[in-house]
Design an enzyme around this catalytic site. Sequence first.
Site, mmCIF file in Angstrom:
data_model
loop_
_atom_site.group_PDB
_atom_site.id
_atom_site.type_symbol
_atom_site.label_atom_id
_atom_site.label_comp_id
_atom_site.label_asym_id
_atom_site.label_seq_id
_atom_site.Cartn_x
_atom_site.Cartn_y
_atom_site.Cartn_z
ATOM 1 N N HIS A 31 0.861 -1.331 -0.048
ATOM 2 C CA HIS A 31 0.110 0.021 -0.074
ATOM 3 C C HIS A 31 0.660 1.379 -0.106
ATOM 4 O O HIS A 31 0.430 2.449 0.404
ATOM 5 C CB HIS A 31 -0.989 0.270 1.325
ATOM 6 C CG HIS A 31 -1.764 -1.242 1.393
ATOM 7 N ND1 HIS A 31 -2.964 -1.433 1.062
ATOM 8 C CD2 HIS A 31 -1.378 -2.291 2.140
ATOM 9 C CE1 HIS A 31 -3.164 -2.860 1.319
ATOM 10 N NE2 HIS A 31 -2.320 -3.194 1.953
ATOM 11 N N SER A 82 14.799 22.071 -16.550
ATOM 12 C CA SER A 82 13.563 22.911 -16.615
ATOM 13 C C SER A 82 13.730 24.110 -17.600
ATOM 14 O O SER A 82 14.750 24.947 -17.203
ATOM 15 C CB SER A 82 12.750 23.149 -15.286
ATOM 16 O OG SER A 82 11.922 24.324 -15.293
ATOM 17 N N LYS A 99 15.946 22.479 -11.342
ATOM 18 C CA LYS A 99 15.487 21.168 -11.700
ATOM 19 C C LYS A 99 16.118 20.148 -12.340
ATOM 20 O O LYS A 99 16.985 20.442 -13.037
ATOM 21 C CB LYS A 99 13.916 21.178 -12.555
ATOM 22 C CG LYS A 99 13.117 22.142 -11.698
ATOM 23 C CD LYS A 99 12.220 21.281 -10.822
ATOM 24 C CE LYS A 99 11.168 20.454 -11.642
ATOM 25 N NZ LYS A 99 10.337 19.748 -10.732
#
Length: 459
Positions: free
Chosen positions: A157, A278, A284
């Site tokens: 999960h 980016s 980034k």
Amino acid sequence: MAGKLWQGRFKEATDKLVETFTASIRFDQRLYQYDVEGSMAHCRMLARQGLISEEEADILIQGLSEILREIERGSFVFKDTQEDVHMAIEQRLIEKVGEVGGRLHTGRSRNDQVALDIRLFLRDEIKGTDEDLRDLQQSLVDQAKKHLGVIMPGFTHLQHAQPVLFSHHLMAYYEMFRRDRQRLEACLQRVNVSPLGSAALAGTSLPIDSALTAELLDFPAVSRNSIDAVSDRDFIIEFIAAAALVMMHLSRMCEELILWSSTEFGYLEISESFCTGSSIMPQKKNPDVAELVRGKSGRVYGHLMSLLTMMKGLPLAYNRDLQEDKEPLFDTIDTVRQSLKILARLWENLSVNQERMEEMATTGYTMATDVTEYLVGRGISFRQAHQTVGKIVRYCLEQGKELQELTLQELRGFTKVISEDIIDLLDPKHSVNSRSSRGGTALEQVREAIALAEKELST
Ligand code: ARG
């Protein structure tokens, strides 16, 4: 009229729109090498059967090999007026060698010819895809070997579950790709059947020898029903279905690469040469390769759907709808093979943050099951043990502590069967190594799995 090979019964020229709409030459030229190969084998068989003379066969084969060179040199021009790769090559042959070129298509139809070409092509691509899968498996095994012993939290999960070896997690992907390779191998058996001799749909009255062409082209089998052989595309759908599963596996792997290289996880660092930046945010470094592979899985699923839909409701035998098989097949092959190749390289160009993985391996009460199993070992029923450890975890949550931070006294407050030896148990290494059931995460099991994989990869 542009001198179409089928022009005999036509009085009117083909409408330009129709010519463009019906032509497959822009994409099926990719099959040229197989078309030539198939024609050469067909020529040899025709000569062997006395349907053409040996001299004629030599002229045809010589012409075909020149055409092959023209295509490879880039001097061959494919035009929409030629409709498809089969007619383009045949037309060029007639142009080169004259009337004898018209003998090539003896005892053959484009319907069995196109089926043959795709089978020859796909046979090679399946072998190539298998090699790509193998290379990716090798990259995974290399990483698993290199980092053997590194512990991380295993998830269910997406919540911390139990400590596992990072290598065990990697070897899970090895297994998926092993199944993918088995599927391809099984698919290859169905691809590897020669349809030549089926002609348009009914077979031919000419004394051809389809076993001979099959042998010349290294096919272990010949199709058993001509109507089926010219209208069957199961083998393509089967391949794309296998490819869709490969992409699904890759997509899951990419999802983890993306998550694990995020600041929040920080388990992995993908090398800069496999990331992009980016246009606005200078800081980034994005895992675009993994994102694109995840995204591209969608187009392969789409191709599977489009071919299933294209085939559904087609009456026997050949219908032009079948020409729509090629673009989805080609794009599937390009997508899956590029994805496999780039991910194999990406795994080679990535570093593992052992410290971070091991720090997280013991947070979130990942050893609660170990304590439960400890209590079971002391004669407490599993359900009772589960309850008790649940209470211990609740206590930890309230105190802001991890299990391994509890003192022996605190633990004994819950049940007196706990003694000193629990301390060793609250070590993630102990936890991992205790899971030594077959296929479990214990170091010995994983070492064996790696050794077996290495043996498999070397054969
Ligand atoms: N371009 C066609 C295809 O890809 C070749 C077979 C054409 N046969 C025909 N009877 N029109 O399916």
